[in-house]
Design a protein around this motif. Sequence first.
Motif, PDB file in Angstrom:
ATOM      1  N   HIS A   5      45.223  48.828  14.555  1.00 19.79           N
ATOM      2  CA  HIS A   5      44.271  48.573  15.356  1.00 19.79           C
ATOM      3  C   HIS A   5      44.365  49.695  16.521  1.00 19.79           C
ATOM      4  O   HIS A   5      45.163  49.954  17.679  1.00 19.79           O
ATOM      5  CB  HIS A   5      44.114  47.176  16.407  1.00 19.79           C
ATOM      6  N   ILE A   6      43.488  50.546  16.879  1.00 23.60           N
ATOM      7  CA  ILE A   6      43.716  52.024  18.337  1.00 23.60           C
ATOM      8  C   ILE A   6      43.700  51.040  19.710  1.00 23.60           C
ATOM      9  O   ILE A   6      44.285  51.778  20.123  1.00 23.60           O
ATOM     10  CB  ILE A   6      42.156  52.451  18.034  1.00 23.60           C
ATOM     11  N   LEU A   7      42.825  50.142  19.167  1.00 26.48           N
ATOM     12  CA  LEU A   7      42.956  49.286  20.634  1.00 26.48           C
ATOM     13  C   LEU A   7      43.728  48.139  20.269  1.00 26.48           C
ATOM     14  O   LEU A   7      43.681  47.269  19.246  1.00 26.48           O
ATOM     15  CB  LEU A   7      41.486  48.343  21.283  1.00 26.48           C
ATOM     16  N   PRO A   8      45.181  47.532  20.486  1.00 28.90           N
ATOM     17  CA  PRO A   8      45.268  46.543  20.262  1.00 28.90           C
ATOM     18  C   PRO A   8      44.753  45.298  19.961  1.00 28.90           C
ATOM     19  O   PRO A   8      43.595  44.516  21.005  1.00 28.90           O
ATOM     20  CB  PRO A   8      46.856  46.506  21.544  1.00 28.90           C
ATOM     21  N   LYS A   9      44.875  44.022  19.472  1.00 21.12           N
ATOM     22  CA  LYS A   9      44.319  42.898  18.797  1.00 21.12           C
ATOM     23  C   LYS A   9      44.549  41.949  20.359  1.00 21.12           C
ATOM     24  O   LYS A   9      43.452  41.521  20.689  1.00 21.12           O
ATOM     25  CB  LYS A   9      44.925  42.054  17.680  1.00 21.12           C
ATOM     26  N   CYS A  10      45.694  42.182  21.207  1.00 20.44           N
ATOM     27  CA  CYS A  10      46.065  41.571  22.573  1.00 20.44           C
ATOM     28  C   CYS A  10      45.036  41.958  23.369  1.00 20.44           C
ATOM     29  O   CYS A  10      45.039  40.739  24.180  1.00 20.44           O
ATOM     30  CB  CYS A  10      47.235  41.559  22.679  1.00 20.44           C
ATOM     31  N   GLU A  13      40.462  43.756  20.472  1.00 23.36           N
ATOM     32  CA  GLU A  13      39.714  43.872  19.664  1.00 23.36           C
ATOM     33  C   GLU A  13      39.706  43.568  18.194  1.00 23.36           C
ATOM     34  O   GLU A  13      40.359  42.905  18.039  1.00 23.36           O
ATOM     35  CB  GLU A  13      40.763  45.785  19.469  1.00 23.36           C
ATOM     36  N   ASP A  14      38.315  43.900  17.598  1.00 23.75           N
ATOM     37  CA  ASP A  14      37.984  43.442  16.259  1.00 23.75           C
ATOM     38  C   ASP A  14      38.852  44.204  14.997  1.00 23.75           C
ATOM     39  O   ASP A  14      39.654  44.907  15.184  1.00 23.75           O
ATOM     40  CB  ASP A  14      36.331  42.913  15.301  1.00 23.75           C
ATOM     41  N   SER A  16      36.845  45.968  12.854  1.00 22.16           N
ATOM     42  CA  SER A  16      36.077  47.000  12.142  1.00 22.16           C
ATOM     43  C   SER A  16      37.054  47.915  11.991  1.00 22.16           C
ATOM     44  O   SER A  16      37.808  48.280  12.475  1.00 22.16           O
ATOM     45  CB  SER A  16      34.644  46.933  13.366  1.00 22.16           C
ATOM     46  N   ARG A  17      36.200  48.885  10.379  1.00 22.20           N
ATOM     47  CA  ARG A  17      36.603  50.090  10.134  1.00 22.20           C
ATOM     48  C   ARG A  17      36.295  51.276  11.374  1.00 22.20           C
ATOM     49  O   ARG A  17      37.655  52.273  11.056  1.00 22.20           O
ATOM     50  CB  ARG A  17      36.084  51.252   9.357  1.00 22.20           C
ATOM     51  N   GLU A  18      35.587  50.988  12.091  1.00 20.88           N
ATOM     52  CA  GLU A  18      35.801  52.083  13.991  1.00 20.88           C
ATOM     53  C   GLU A  18      36.818  52.173  14.025  1.00 20.88           C
ATOM     54  O   GLU A  18      37.297  52.494  15.388  1.00 20.88           O
ATOM     55  CB  GLU A  18      34.400  51.433  14.368  1.00 20.88           C
ATOM     56  N   LYS A  19      37.534  50.488  14.616  1.00 23.56           N
ATOM     57  CA  LYS A  19      38.650  50.533  15.251  1.00 23.56           C
ATOM     58  C   LYS A  19      39.838  50.259  14.285  1.00 23.56           C
ATOM     59  O   LYS A  19      41.269  50.305  15.958  1.00 23.56           O
ATOM     60  CB  LYS A  19      38.394  49.208  15.932  1.00 23.56           C
TER      61      LYS A  19
END
Length: 70
Positions: A5-10, A13-14, A16-19
Amino acid sequence: MDIDHILPKCLGEDNSREKLQCICKHCNRSKQSDISDTAADLRRRKKELREQDKADREFLKTAMKYKDKD
């Protein structure tokens, strides 16, 4: 390879393929919740997806030409 996850799930973040991005296990483990490269990673991922979508459209366009010949 890991899906990261580019932005952490914590941080909410979702999936989605963009992330999401593929990175090696070592890099993913060492990154953890570091967001120092997030803006650059998101820009790079957006560019990658634009290029992939363009290639996919060209492939489908070519495939439809051959389908119409049958």
